[in-house]
Scaffold this motif. Structure first.
Motif, PDB file in Angstrom:
ATOM      1  N   SER A 160      -1.821  -8.273   2.194  1.00 56.22           N
ATOM      2  CA  SER A 160      -0.778  -8.023   1.199  1.00 56.22           C
ATOM      3  C   SER A 160      -0.727  -6.525   0.944  1.00 56.22           C
ATOM      4  O   SER A 160      -1.528  -5.758   1.490  1.00 56.22           O
ATOM      5  N   ALA A 161       0.207  -6.111   0.116  1.00 56.56           N
ATOM      6  CA  ALA A 161       0.366  -4.685  -0.151  1.00 56.56           C
ATOM      7  C   ALA A 161       0.782  -4.460  -1.592  1.00 56.56           C
ATOM      8  O   ALA A 161       1.377  -5.339  -2.233  1.00 56.56           O
ATOM      9  N   THR A 162       0.448  -3.299  -2.101  1.00 55.85           N
ATOM     10  CA  THR A 162       0.947  -2.872  -3.401  1.00 55.85           C
ATOM     11  C   THR A 162       1.926  -1.724  -3.176  1.00 55.85           C
ATOM     12  O   THR A 162       1.774  -0.944  -2.228  1.00 55.85           O
ATOM     13  N   PHE A 163       2.921  -1.638  -4.060  1.00 54.01           N
ATOM     14  CA  PHE A 163       3.990  -0.654  -3.914  1.00 54.01           C
ATOM     15  C   PHE A 163       4.100   0.193  -5.180  1.00 54.01           C
ATOM     16  O   PHE A 163       3.828  -0.297  -6.282  1.00 54.01           O
ATOM     17  N   ASP A 164       4.519   1.452  -5.012  1.00 55.36           N
ATOM     18  CA  ASP A 164       4.821   2.252  -6.193  1.00 55.36           C
ATOM     19  C   ASP A 164       6.244   1.948  -6.648  1.00 55.36           C
ATOM     20  O   ASP A 164       6.958   1.144  -6.021  1.00 55.36           O
ATOM     21  N   GLU A 165       6.671   2.582  -7.736  1.00 51.70           N
ATOM     22  CA  GLU A 165       7.972   2.276  -8.314  1.00 51.70           C
ATOM     23  C   GLU A 165       9.127   2.688  -7.404  1.00 51.70           C
ATOM     24  O   GLU A 165      10.237   2.175  -7.527  1.00 51.70           O
ATOM     25  N   ALA A 166       8.850   3.621  -6.473  1.00 51.11           N
ATOM     26  CA  ALA A 166       9.883   4.051  -5.528  1.00 51.11           C
ATOM     27  C   ALA A 166       9.944   3.153  -4.295  1.00 51.11           C
ATOM     28  O   ALA A 166      10.807   3.338  -3.431  1.00 51.11           O
ATOM     29  N   GLY A 167       9.030   2.176  -4.208  1.00 50.95           N
ATOM     30  CA  GLY A 167       9.052   1.247  -3.084  1.00 50.95           C
ATOM     31  C   GLY A 167       8.183   1.645  -1.908  1.00 50.95           C
ATOM     32  O   GLY A 167       8.235   0.987  -0.860  1.00 50.95           O
ATOM     33  N   PHE A 168       7.389   2.704  -2.053  1.00 54.75           N
ATOM     34  CA  PHE A 168       6.467   3.083  -0.984  1.00 54.75           C
ATOM     35  C   PHE A 168       5.156   2.316  -1.134  1.00 54.75           C
ATOM     36  O   PHE A 168       4.718   2.018  -2.251  1.00 54.75           O
ATOM     37  N   VAL A 169       4.529   2.017  -0.002  1.00 56.32           N
ATOM     38  CA  VAL A 169       3.285   1.250  -0.013  1.00 56.32           C
ATOM     39  C   VAL A 169       2.150   2.131  -0.510  1.00 56.32           C
ATOM     40  O   VAL A 169       1.856   3.180   0.065  1.00 56.32           O
ATOM     41  N   GLN A 170       1.500   1.684  -1.572  1.00 52.95           N
ATOM     42  CA  GLN A 170       0.346   2.404  -2.101  1.00 52.95           C
ATOM     43  C   GLN A 170      -0.952   1.958  -1.449  1.00 52.95           C
ATOM     44  O   GLN A 170      -1.848   2.765  -1.215  1.00 52.95           O
ATOM     45  N   GLU A 171      -1.061   0.649  -1.188  1.00 56.97           N
ATOM     46  CA  GLU A 171      -2.301   0.164  -0.598  1.00 56.97           C
ATOM     47  C   GLU A 171      -2.030  -1.094   0.225  1.00 56.97           C
ATOM     48  O   GLU A 171      -1.271  -1.970  -0.185  1.00 56.97           O
ATOM     49  N   ILE A 172      -2.644  -1.139   1.394  1.00 58.04           N
ATOM     50  CA  ILE A 172      -2.654  -2.345   2.219  1.00 58.04           C
ATOM     51  C   ILE A 172      -3.998  -3.025   1.976  1.00 58.04           C
ATOM     52  O   ILE A 172      -5.059  -2.402   2.118  1.00 58.04           O
ATOM     53  N   LEU A 173      -3.954  -4.287   1.585  1.00 59.32           N
ATOM     54  CA  LEU A 173      -5.153  -5.024   1.202  1.00 59.32           C
ATOM     55  C   LEU A 173      -5.399  -6.144   2.213  1.00 59.32           C
ATOM     56  O   LEU A 173      -4.529  -6.994   2.423  1.00 59.32           O
ATOM     57  N   ILE A 174      -6.562  -6.132   2.822  1.00 60.15           N
ATOM     58  CA  ILE A 174      -6.905  -7.129   3.842  1.00 60.15           C
ATOM     59  C   ILE A 174      -8.160  -7.868   3.393  1.00 60.15           C
ATOM     60  O   ILE A 174      -9.244  -7.288   3.331  1.00 60.15           O
ATOM     61  N   VAL A 175      -8.001  -9.139   3.054  1.00 55.78           N
ATOM     62  CA  VAL A 175      -9.138  -9.965   2.656  1.00 55.78           C
ATOM     63  C   VAL A 175      -9.611 -10.757   3.867  1.00 55.78           C
ATOM     64  O   VAL A 175      -8.845 -11.518   4.464  1.00 55.78           O
ATOM     65  N   ARG A 176     -10.881 -10.567   4.251  1.00 53.50           N
ATOM     66  CA  ARG A 176     -11.449 -11.242   5.421  1.00 53.50           C
ATOM     67  C   ARG A 176     -12.669 -12.091   5.064  1.00 53.50           C
ATOM     68  O   ARG A 176     -13.141 -12.862   5.883  1.00 53.50           O
ATOM     69  N   ASN A 177     -13.182 -11.944   3.865  1.00 48.52           N
ATOM     70  CA  ASN A 177     -14.336 -12.730   3.438  1.00 48.52           C
ATOM     71  C   ASN A 177     -13.987 -14.219   3.521  1.00 48.52           C
ATOM     72  O   ASN A 177     -13.103 -14.687   2.801  1.00 48.52           O
ATOM     73  N   PRO A 178     -14.663 -14.985   4.390  1.00 48.89           N
ATOM     74  CA  PRO A 178     -14.300 -16.409   4.553  1.00 48.89           C
ATOM     75  C   PRO A 178     -14.356 -17.203   3.262  1.00 48.89           C
ATOM     76  O   PRO A 178     -13.604 -18.160   3.084  1.00 48.89           O
ATOM     77  N   GLU A 179     -15.240 -16.801   2.342  1.00 51.09           N
ATOM     78  CA  GLU A 179     -15.365 -17.520   1.076  1.00 51.09           C
ATOM     79  C   GLU A 179     -14.114 -17.371   0.212  1.00 51.09           C
ATOM     80  O   GLU A 179     -13.917 -18.157  -0.709  1.00 51.09           O
ATOM     81  N   LYS A 180     -13.307 -16.358   0.506  1.00 46.94           N
ATOM     82  CA  LYS A 180     -12.084 -16.137  -0.268  1.00 46.94           C
ATOM     83  C   LYS A 180     -10.842 -16.667   0.454  1.00 46.94           C
ATOM     84  O   LYS A 180      -9.732 -16.492  -0.039  1.00 46.94           O
TER      85      LYS A 180
END
Length: 300
Positions: free
Chosen positions: A270-290
């Motif tokens: 998933s990703a988070t965006f700033d108010e201008a619509g640019f990607v602030q962070e790409i989030l990659i969850v790989r922990n199998p427990e999650k």
């Protein structure tokens, strides 16, 4: 045992109607839906063993008990998190979203990964006070009783938390077409090596974080900067992900993608965006427990 401790069917129905709200409160405090379900079940068991004739406001009582249970679990979890390997990210969830557009937007703003990560920067009591007042609309008196503090103390907690929320600007809604545009650019970059569309969507100080929990391969420290992220995508992710299956879905009320191999989900992006619509962070969850319980959940 008190004569009023055996639950009537109507009381069970009442609790089940309230469960999505309790799930939402617990998940936002704990950052883990599996832990949230445990907290809500503990709340149910305590209610079932209590003389309910002594409870004046059942919903308020349940919310208070659930909040206190979550804060107890946070104390234990925070100590364990000190030994967590690499970046810790909230457990992603698929929300069974109501059809009303206004409700969808409101849920997305208070369940997004950006908002969940912002909550992690608050103290546990700040987090609880803010959620109880601004998300679940409890009064300051009710917050004070729940957290065992004074009413002015509750106001101060909410005020400090609001300042952090306002400063982080996490409760804005990124249009869904913009989210889909990012997912298309990201997938294309991994599968074809064409980085231009992705690079144009990244903020210059964008970050890429992965959460493997020490159980699977993952980078330990975030990658910072547009160029560094593009280099990682082209050199690493393309090598391992180009031939895998990509399934777009809703994660935390926003658009995301599940990466699957042989029918098993190995990553949630998933990703988070700033108010201008640019990607602030790409989030990659790989922990199998999650990743083991990504079925749609009822949560408010």
């Amino acid at each position: 045992m008190s004569p009023n401790t055996e639950l009537a069917q109507a009381e069970v129905f009442f609790f089940e109607d309230l469960r999505p709200r309790l799930n939402g409160l617990a998940y936002r405090i704990l950052g883990s839906f599996s832990d949230a379900e445990d907290a809500v079940q503990d709340t149910f068991l305590k209610w079932a063993s209590t003389d309910r004739l002594e409870i004046e406001n059942t919903a308020g009582w349940l919310i208070s008990v659930c909040t206190r249970r979550c804060l107890d679990m946070r104390r234990t979890g925070d100590r364990a998190r000190m030994d967590y390997v690499g970046a810790w990210l909230p457990e992603p969830i698929q929300v069974a979203v109501p059809p009303e557009a206004e409700t969808r937007v409101e849920l997305a703003s208070s369940l997004s990964m950006a908002f969940m990560m912002m909550l992690e920067r608050l103290t546990p009591k700040e987090r609880a006070a803010y959620l109880l007042h601004d998300i679940f609309y409890l009064s300051y008196d009710e917050i004070a009783e729940t957290l065992d503090i004074s009413e002015p103390g509750g106001r101060k907690l909410v005020s400090r938390a609001r300042a952090s929320v306002s400063k982080s600007k996490t409760r804005h809604a990124t249009p869904e077409p913009r989210q889909e545009e990012f997912l298309t650019a990201f997938q294309s970059a991994v599968e074809t090596g064409e980085l231009g569309p992705l690079a144009r969507m990244l903020a210059q100080d964008a970050r890429l974080s992965t959460d493997g929990g020490g159980k699977v391969a993952a980078i330990r420290d975030p990658i910072v900067g547009c160029n560094a992220i593009c280099d990682f995508v082209s050199r690493k992710l393309r090598r391992y992900w180009a031939e895998l299956d990509w399934t777009r879905t809703d994660l935390n009320g926003s658009r995301g993608v599940l990466i699957q191999a042989d029918g098993q989900t190995s990553s949630a992006v998933s990703a988070t965006f700033d108010e201008a619509g640019f990607v602030q962070e790409i989030l990659i969850v790989r922990n199998p427990e999650k990743l083991h319980s990504l079925n749609p959940v009822q949560i408010h």
